[in-house]
Design a protein around this motif. Structure first.
Motif, PDB file in Angstrom:
ATOM      1  N   LEU A   1     -47.958 -35.739  72.349  1.00  0.00           N
ATOM      2  CA  LEU A   1     -48.087 -34.509  71.578  1.00  0.00           C
ATOM      3  C   LEU A   1     -46.963 -33.531  71.900  1.00  0.00           C
ATOM      4  O   LEU A   1     -46.426 -32.881  70.999  1.00  0.00           O
ATOM      5  N   ALA A   2     -46.610 -33.425  73.178  1.00  0.00           N
ATOM      6  CA  ALA A   2     -45.523 -32.523  73.561  1.00  0.00           C
ATOM      7  C   ALA A   2     -44.217 -32.972  72.919  1.00  0.00           C
ATOM      8  O   ALA A   2     -43.457 -32.148  72.381  1.00  0.00           O
ATOM      9  N   SER A   3     -43.940 -34.266  72.958  1.00  0.00           N
ATOM     10  CA  SER A   3     -42.722 -34.773  72.346  1.00  0.00           C
ATOM     11  C   SER A   3     -42.732 -34.582  70.839  1.00  0.00           C
ATOM     12  O   SER A   3     -41.722 -34.197  70.236  1.00  0.00           O
TER      13      SER A   3
ATOM     14  N   TRP B   1     -44.971 -27.849  65.123  1.00  0.00           N
ATOM     15  CA  TRP B   1     -46.428 -27.760  65.229  1.00  0.00           C
ATOM     16  C   TRP B   1     -47.125 -28.238  63.966  1.00  0.00           C
ATOM     17  O   TRP B   1     -48.066 -29.030  64.022  1.00  0.00           O
ATOM     18  N   GLN B   2     -46.701 -27.778  62.813  1.00  0.00           N
ATOM     19  CA  GLN B   2     -47.396 -28.101  61.572  1.00  0.00           C
ATOM     20  C   GLN B   2     -47.376 -29.597  61.282  1.00  0.00           C
ATOM     21  O   GLN B   2     -48.404 -30.182  60.917  1.00  0.00           O
ATOM     22  N   ALA B   3     -46.217 -30.221  61.444  1.00  0.00           N
ATOM     23  CA  ALA B   3     -46.114 -31.659  61.172  1.00  0.00           C
ATOM     24  C   ALA B   3     -46.905 -32.485  62.181  1.00  0.00           C
ATOM     25  O   ALA B   3     -47.368 -33.588  61.871  1.00  0.00           O
ATOM     26  N   THR B   4     -47.075 -31.958  63.400  1.00  0.00           N
ATOM     27  CA  THR B   4     -47.805 -32.680  64.452  1.00  0.00           C
ATOM     28  C   THR B   4     -49.308 -32.445  64.367  1.00  0.00           C
ATOM     29  O   THR B   4     -50.081 -33.127  65.055  1.00  0.00           O
TER      30      THR B   4
ATOM     31  N   MET C   1     -55.082 -33.479  65.734  1.00  0.00           N
ATOM     32  CA  MET C   1     -56.476 -33.565  65.319  1.00  0.00           C
ATOM     33  C   MET C   1     -57.020 -34.984  65.495  1.00  0.00           C
ATOM     34  O   MET C   1     -58.203 -35.167  65.798  1.00  0.00           O
ATOM     35  N   GLY C   2     -56.159 -35.984  65.323  1.00  0.00           N
ATOM     36  CA  GLY C   2     -56.597 -37.359  65.561  1.00  0.00           C
ATOM     37  C   GLY C   2     -56.990 -37.591  67.009  1.00  0.00           C
ATOM     38  O   GLY C   2     -57.959 -38.296  67.300  1.00  0.00           O
ATOM     39  N   VAL C   3     -56.245 -36.970  67.934  1.00  0.00           N
ATOM     40  CA  VAL C   3     -56.590 -37.052  69.354  1.00  0.00           C
ATOM     41  C   VAL C   3     -57.875 -36.278  69.633  1.00  0.00           C
ATOM     42  O   VAL C   3     -58.790 -36.776  70.296  1.00  0.00           O
ATOM     43  N   ALA C   4     -57.932 -35.045  69.125  1.00  0.00           N
ATOM     44  CA  ALA C   4     -59.061 -34.155  69.428  1.00  0.00           C
ATOM     45  C   ALA C   4     -60.385 -34.681  68.892  1.00  0.00           C
ATOM     46  O   ALA C   4     -61.438 -34.447  69.507  1.00  0.00           O
TER      47      ALA C   4
ATOM     48  N   LEU D   1     -48.058 -27.013  71.227  1.00  0.00           N
ATOM     49  CA  LEU D   1     -47.346 -25.734  71.292  1.00  0.00           C
ATOM     50  C   LEU D   1     -46.365 -25.708  72.464  1.00  0.00           C
ATOM     51  O   LEU D   1     -45.301 -25.085  72.368  1.00  0.00           O
ATOM     52  N   PHE D   2     -46.710 -26.377  73.553  1.00  0.00           N
ATOM     53  CA  PHE D   2     -45.769 -26.503  74.665  1.00  0.00           C
ATOM     54  C   PHE D   2     -44.496 -27.197  74.192  1.00  0.00           C
ATOM     55  O   PHE D   2     -43.375 -26.774  74.509  1.00  0.00           O
TER      56      PHE D   2
END
Length: 206
Positions: free
Chosen positions: A31-33, A40-43, A48-51, A167-168
């Motif tokens: 996610l960080a990468s 952020w928007q594209a990721t 959400m798939g992880v969460a 966000l990081f």
């Protein structure tokens, strides 16, 4: 039957869930990468798939799906090696991610919602978390309700951690710019993901 999770147990579960989902691991490095590479928007679908994907996995394993993992050594070993292969491929994908202009020319895209949710099933860390938490907190007195409560706790923890790590990554991109700095960051994240894949497959659940 009444649910056996009292307030102290629920707080302990929440503490574990937030600690486990926030600490560095395959999902968070990816996610960080992705946040640094795509924004952020594209990721967001990946996050959400992880969460949501991990809590669903926890829910199903808590209802007995994890017995195959515990009782069939061949299945456990096969899953570990499959997870390692997928993680090494993702590590290469991350490490080789180019700056924005090159990336767009190559047509690269972040991991999808379905892809991120499916990845949980070959993520050795996700299996470790599911089996250990379900063994400790799901007593079997009210399995459906206990599994649902545990999954809900992990949804809250996963939403916060997936957004936080994304966000990081976007913050790193702002600091390093869209060039060599991001390439160095992605190489570092890819290398760590690859090393974690090897560590997890050679140190599976006993």
């Amino acid at each position: 039957m009444t649910v056996s999770l009292d307030l102290d147990t629920l707080l302990a579960l929440a503490g574990y869930a937030f600690a486990a989902t926030w600490t560095p691991g395959p999902n968070n490095m990816m996610l960080a990468s992705s946040g640094a590479t795509f924004g952020w928007q594209a990721t967001l679908p990946h996050a959400m798939g992880v969460a949501l994907g991990f809590p669903l996995m926890f829910f199903l394993i808590s209802l007995g799906l994890g017995q195959a993992f515990e009782t069939l050594p061949a299945f456990r070993m096969g899953l570990a090696w499959l997870g390692c292969a997928v993680m090494l491929w993702l590590a290469w994908r991350i490490a080789s991610a180019a700056p924005t202009t090159t990336r767009r020319a190559e047509g690269r895209t972040p991991l999808s919602f379905i892809g991120a949710a499916a990845f949980q099933w070959v993520n050795p860390k996700a299996w470790v978390m599911c089996l250990s938490v379900s063994a400790a907190f799901v007593t079997g007195q009210a399995p459906m309700a206990e599994a649902a409560i545990g999954a809900t706790v992990f949804v809250a923890a996963g939403l916060s951690s997936s957004q936080g790590w994304t966000l990081f990554g976007t913050g790193i991109a702002r600091v390093m710019g869209d060039g060599i700095g991001i390439r160095v960051f992605n190489i570092a994240m890819g290398t760590l993901l690859g090393l974690s894949a090897l560590w997890l497959v050679f140190d599976p659940i006993a």
